[in-house]
Design an enzyme around this catalytic site. Structure first.
Site, PDB file in Angstrom:
ATOM      1  N   ARG A 289      14.614  20.448   0.081  1.00 39.13           N
ATOM      2  CA  ARG A 289      15.456  20.989  -1.244  1.00 39.13           C
ATOM      3  C   ARG A 289      17.302  20.801  -1.671  1.00 39.13           C
ATOM      4  O   ARG A 289      17.495  20.881  -2.245  1.00 39.13           O
ATOM      5  CB  ARG A 289      14.614  22.007  -2.085  1.00 39.13           C
ATOM      6  N   ASP A 290      17.124  21.416  -0.231  1.00 38.14           N
ATOM      7  CA  ASP A 290      19.119  21.255  -0.079  1.00 38.14           C
ATOM      8  C   ASP A 290      19.279  20.363   0.929  1.00 38.14           C
ATOM      9  O   ASP A 290      20.462  20.368   1.491  1.00 38.14           O
ATOM     10  CB  ASP A 290      19.676  21.993  -0.286  1.00 38.14           C
ATOM     11  N   VAL A 291      18.742  18.519   1.376  1.00 38.85           N
ATOM     12  CA  VAL A 291      19.373  17.771   2.018  1.00 38.85           C
ATOM     13  C   VAL A 291      20.518  17.407   1.739  1.00 38.85           C
ATOM     14  O   VAL A 291      20.745  16.515   0.386  1.00 38.85           O
ATOM     15  CB  VAL A 291      18.290  16.991   1.796  1.00 38.85           C
TER      16      VAL A 291
END
Length: 323
Positions: A62-64
């Site tokens: 969710r935070d690539v």
């Protein structure tokens, strides 16, 4: 209690952006592709993780983002900071409408506060691949609200409209990864990884940790035993990329000026520095000579190491050009 964390000797993709901009460095397309392939492999590992009972965790990062992908000086690719990762069996679920992650690398469904899955991470990789190969930000706007609107609409200028001669097969991968409807994207990081590998295989380009290591050592001016070992290994492999053997580079290389490097613009472009608070600017284009598609490296004294790098640059550019 304490947390033990792995120390990775290297730099994240954001720092690679900024270092390339600072040095007016030309990033070869195969290296950009290899970085994303490595990120795909890391995310695939996370996506396939199971708990002690063998049940799939269905972990989504969710935070690539560029800040969370580190390229080690040894050529390894690490995806870090799973601080906002989501697992299907976690006890407490994030409330609907709560946004987790960096806005400019979110997927449309994530920006809308909807359910996310593996394809959310695939979308983020598509954004990073676009920015790496086109040299400009994709969804970053003047404000967070404007950025979220851009992400939700998921409209963008095609790479071939920015850079003439952009490989059509690579552009297709970006288009697939950046589909607004997640059902139309790659279903897994594995699918995207295989598609990227085929781009290199089609052109008979072999990339490995050694090549990324060589790239990192050159970009960040790392001169150590590892760099020398990498040079020797690349020479011994005798790959097509090294069309000129090291012994052919005579001692005159120590005082030689940088040579012209020819090839499609896509293979060696300038990049703009990236910062989450920075307003998007136009792409910083490389200087061209009178001849089409000719890039001029800054004139400077070069070592044997840099002379070899220029030769590799020429060889890879010729191999990757679409006929």
């Amino acid at each position: 209690f304490y947390i033990a964390m792995e120390y990775v000797r290297g730099n994240d993709i954001r720092q690679i952006y900024n270092q390339a901009f600072k040095k007016k460095y030309k990033i070869l397309l195969p290296y950009s592709i290899q970085m994303i392939i490595g990120a795909c492999e890391a995310l695939l590992y996370a996506h396939q993780m199971r708990d002690l009972d063998g049940k799939k965790l269905r972990l989504v990062h969710r935070d690539v983002s560029p800040q969370n992908i580190i390229i080690g000086y040894d050529g390894t690719v690490k995806v870090v900071d799973f601080g906002v990762a989501k697992a299907s069996n976690q006890m407490y679920q994030t409330k609907v409408g709560v946004l987790k992650g960096k806005y400019s690398y979110m997927s449309p469904e994530q920006a809308l506060g909807q359910a996310v899955d593996f394809r959310t991470d695939v979308f983020a990789l598509g954004v990073i691949l676009y920015e790496l190969t086109c040299g400009k930000r994709l969804f970053k706007r003047e404000s967070e609200v404007a950025t979220l609107h851009a992400v939700i609409e998921a409209k963008f200028k095609l790479p071939s409209e920015i850079i003439p001669g952009y490989p059509s097969d690579l552009e297709k991968i970006i288009i697939t990864a950046l589909q607004k409807e997640k059902e139309r994207r790659y279903t897994s990081a594995l699918e995207m990884k295989e598609a990227l590998e085929n781009v290199l295989i089609k052109r008979k380009i072999l990339m490995s940790m050694s090549h990324l290591s060589f790239f990192m050592h050159d970009l960040f001016d790392i001169r150590d035993e590892t760099a020398q070992t990498t040079l020797k290994n690349l020479e011994m492999q005798g790959q097509a990329v090294l069309t000129t053997q090291i012994h052919e580079l005579n001692e005159d290389a120590e005082s030689a000026s940088a040579e012209q490097v020819t090839g499609p613009t896509i293979l060696a472009h300038s990049v703009e520095p990236t910062n989450e608070t920075k307003v998007e600017q136009e792409t910083i284009t490389p200087q061209h000579s009178e001849e089409a598609n000719t890039l001029i490296l800054p004139k400077k004294k070069t070592s044997l190491f840099h002379s070899l790098w220029n030769r590799i640059h020429e060889a890879v550019s010729e191999m990757f050009a679409e006929k």
